[in-house]
Design an enzyme around this catalytic site. Structure first.
Site, short mmCIF file in Angstrom:
data_model
loop_
_atom_site.label_atom_id
_atom_site.label_comp_id
_atom_site.label_asym_id
_atom_site.label_seq_id
_atom_site.Cartn_x
_atom_site.Cartn_y
_atom_site.Cartn_z
N GLU A 91 0.81 -1.22 0.00
CA GLU A 91 0.00 0.00 0.00
C GLU A 91 0.84 1.27 0.00
O GLU A 91 0.47 2.26 -0.64
CB GLU A 91 -0.91 -0.01 1.23
CG GLU A 91 -1.90 1.15 1.26
CD GLU A 91 -2.87 1.04 2.42
OE1 GLU A 91 -3.73 1.92 2.54
OE2 GLU A 91 -2.76 0.08 3.21
N ASP A 92 1.99 1.24 0.69
CA ASP A 92 2.74 2.49 0.91
C ASP A 92 4.10 2.55 0.22
O ASP A 92 4.80 3.55 0.36
CB ASP A 92 2.96 2.68 2.43
CG ASP A 92 1.66 2.87 3.18
OD1 ASP A 92 0.67 3.30 2.55
OD2 ASP A 92 1.62 2.57 4.39
#
Length: 743
Positions: A91-92
């Protein structure tokens, strides 16, 4: 002896765990751990998150390393701990799921994917978005509970560092979400040590004033009662040693949020809480017999509080919690709770489902057999959420029902065959039926509790034996949903209502289509409606019937789509109205599969009875509302809109067997015995008073309103005549007119 509660918390000022710290913790319970795999995941995550910082100013990697350490404290397997390290990479960071599958394993990649899909829950401020993501959570954890365990560890560390988040509104929102979703889910699968910490951390932000108040009172009581608690601890240890019972004793203080919840739920004072202080006696060698022997020693030396004794060993909680609970009266009348359990029971009580990760042969993983032998698989506690999801409905409805499942203390009942059914406090036999099987709930017509016939609204109590009486129909009576309190039962009832309603609206729609064709002097056939469906932008004939039945399109619009260019129906409104009134009624109030309260409704303004001339008004998305032909409310409807008006009739069965409610207004003298005379007159004429209310009262007269169950309008007329014959009655008449609620 100090009073403390188990805690996983690591001070925020401490450096985050190194790879050696993490491996050292894992090696204590998993000596054959794959160190290379853990170090590789640690290095991968550290490199991927290298440029990122948290609100506290720490490297972002400190968060994922701390999550991994929490999972190691829970004694999880290597794949789960690697997931803790990697759960934010997709996600990051630029890393992909394919990268994780290549570098580590498809198993780890799949677990990270499950956690990643849930990562947006706390980023959404809308209830609907939260509900949609909660549905995803249930789907993910139903296939692998490790997704939930990682998510709980992730949320726990985020809550420990929530004070670094600068925006107060975001802190409160995250804390509320934690209190409403994550803490109950942790309790659901038995991970009490995470649940109680999440609750207390959230409590500080959701209701800081209450938290401070409870914490202050706890501190005062701790100082005031320290001597008495220490004395009981010393005597307890001495008595157990003398009896030859080996174990360890430690104290705990009730958590602030748990105290606040009890104060709020039971409406009691702080001083009335009996279990603020508790001792936990952990018996060595997992000897269950010693638990009961220790209980005997305790009761021989201190006076017990009978209503505070609970045996969760013989009857475990649904999440596998097993323990003996007793409350004693110590020195200076201080009440102290004592919990007695074995080492294995304590592990399950604190870690729940996570306590069942162990070696099976050469592999370290979840041991379902051991879980079941300990009292039942705690993963079964997640099944009701999956069943609620399967009932359909919108996400907000699902979230509402799921919260009903999560927020409730338990009551334990039995089937006639002795099977234990755990339900929330306040549950009814209808909840019990749906807990056993959805189809049993759908066909429930009554219940016997401990051998006696009881209403379905009866609240069940611990130890009740419930026998559900089945019928043949799958048809929900009006107001049935209000008899159930569990999310599972309510979701199933709503689905049944939706299914029944859909079939009935389709029946009404087909009748309206046939009627529209008859008014045009044509024969209705479904074949050949393709062009009309395309013009109306409807998928199929069933969708057409639904739209007609629900009033979303009128019969006129339907005819215009079938016969483009037909004459304007408004030119013939008067003639068509006369035609529909003269025809034999095509739709019957009772029978033909129509259910009052679902697709057909009786107007409260005139309370139609069998024998009355009636007419129906189509109300979009509600169905048909039935009025008497002389109801004053009908003047509010546009009579020129023939497509909304439906001529109705009563079936012979309805006129012979129906029981309906009529409302009667009466004025009577304020003299003793008048009300008794009225009740006698109604009863002698085979009526039944369902409700009565006083409208006005003076020194000389009463003005009252009665709801009376009658068979038809002639039956009501007989009852009114009998009422007028009572010496104390000045006048009696049927209530008609008023304003309706069907617009």
């Amino acid at each position: 002896m100090s009073l403390a509660a188990p805690d996983l918390r690591t001070p925020a000022s401490d450096p985050f765990p190194t790879a050696d710290d993490l491996i050292g913790r894992i090696s204590k319970y998993h000596p054959r751990v794959n160190e290379e795999l853990i170090r590789s995941a640690y290095a991968f995550a550290e490199d991927a998150h290298a440029p990122q910082k948290r609100h506290s100013g720490e490297p972002y990697f400190a968060h994922v390393a701390s999550v991994a350490m929490i999972l190691a404290d829970l004694k999880m397997d290597s794949a789960t701990i690697c997931t803790g390290l990697l759960h934010d990479t997709v996600e990051d960071t630029p890393a992909t799921l394919d990268d994780l599958a290549t570098h580590f394993s498809p198993e780890i990649s799949s677990l990270v994917d499950g956690v990643t899909k849930l990562g947006q829950m706390e980023l959404s401020s809308t209830r609907t978005r939260q509900a949609e993501n909660f549905q995803k959570l249930i789907v993910a954890i139903s296939s692998d509970v490790r997704v939930l365990i990682v998510k709980l560890a992730d949320r726990l560390h985020n809550m420990r560092t929530l004070h670094h988040v600068p925006k107060p509104d975001k802190r409160e929102r995250v804390a509320t979400e934690t209190l409403e979703i994550y803490a109950p889910l942790a309790r659901r699968i038995g991970i009490n040590r995470i649940c109680v910490e999440l609750e207390d951390l959230s409590f500080q932000y959701v209701n800081p004033a209450a938290f401070e108040s409870v914490a202050k009172r706890l501190g005062e009581m701790r100082d005031a009662n320290a001597g008495e608690v220490a004395e009981v601890s010393h005597v307890l240890t001495e008595k157990l040693d003398k009896a030859g019972i080996e174990g360890r004793v430690f104290g705990r203080e009730k958590r602030p949020y748990s105290i606040w919840r009890k104060l709020d739920r039971k409406n009691i004072t702080f001083d009335e809480i009996a279990d603020i202080y508790a001792f936990r006696l952990i018996i060595d060698d997992n000897n269950v017999d010693e638990c009961y022997r220790a209980l005997g020693v305790i009761h021989q030396n201190w006076r017990c509080v009978p209503e505070r004794f609970r045996d969760f060993i013989s009857t475990p909680k649904p999440n596998n919690y097993r323990s003996l609970h007793t409350t004693i009266v110590g020195p200076d009348s201080v009440r102290l709770e004592i919990q007695i359990r074995t080492e294995d029971m304590d592990a399950v009580a604190e870690s729940g489902v996570a306590a069942h990760w162990r070696y099976k042969g050469q592999d370290y993983g979840y041991d379902a057999d051991a879980a079941k032998s300990a009292g039942g698989d705690p993963l079964e506690r997640l099944r009701p959420f999956v069943e609620i999801l399967e009932q359909g409905g919108d996400p907000d409805e699902f979230l509402e029902h799921a919260k009903l499942e999560m927020f409730a203390d338990q009551v334990y009942c039995f089937t006639p065959k002795g099977e234990l059914i755990a339900l929330p406090n306040g549950a009814t036999p209808l909840d019990f039926a749906y807990a056993v099987h959805t189809e049993l709930g759908h066909t429930t017509i009554g219940a016997k509790i401990n051998g006696r016939d009881r209403p379905l609204r009866t609240r069940l109590r611990n130890g009740d034996v419930v026998h559900i009486l089945k019928g043949g129909l799958r048809q929900p009576p009006a107001g049935w949903e209000e008899l159930a309190i569990t999310g599972k039962a309510r979701a199933a009832i709503r689905r049944l209502i939706r299914t029944t309603e859909k079939a009935e609206f389709e029946g009404i729609g087909k009748m309206l289509a046939e009627h529209a064709f008859e008014r045009e002097g044509k024969i209705f056939k479904e074949k050949g409606l393709e062009d009309a469906l395309a013009r109306l932008e409807l998928a199929d004939v069933d969708a057409l019937y639904q739209a007609l039945g629900r009033g979303r399109i009128t019969s006129g619009e339907f005819l215009d789509a079938v016969f483009p260019g037909r004459r304007d129906s408004r030119q013939y409104a008067a003639g068509e109205k006369e035609l529909i009134r003269d025809e034999k009624a095509r739709l019957y109030v009772r029978g033909r599969g129509l259910t009052p309260g679902v697709s057909i409704h009786f107007a409260e303004c005139c309370s139609p009875l069998p024998g009355d001339r009636i007419v129906g008004v189509m109300v979009p998305d509600k169905g048909v509302t039935i009025h008497t032909i002389d109801c004053g409310v009908l003047t509010d409807h546009d009579e020129s809109d023939l497509d909304r008006w439906i001529d109705l009739g009563w079936t012979a069965e309805a006129e012979e067997n129906a029981v309906s409610t009529a409302r009667v207004h009466a004025v009577m003298h304020n003299t003793p015995g008048t009300l008794a005379d009225i009740a006698r007159a109604v009863g002698e004429n085979r009526g039944n008073i369902g409700n009565l209310s006083t409208l006005k009262r003076s020194k000389d007269f009463f003005e009252m309103q009665f709801d009376i169950e009658v068979f038809d309008n002639r039956h009501l007329s007989n009852i009114i005549s009998a009422l007028k014959m009572c010496s104390g009655v000045v006048s009696a008449e049927r209530v008609r007119g008023g304003s309706g609620d069907d617009n």
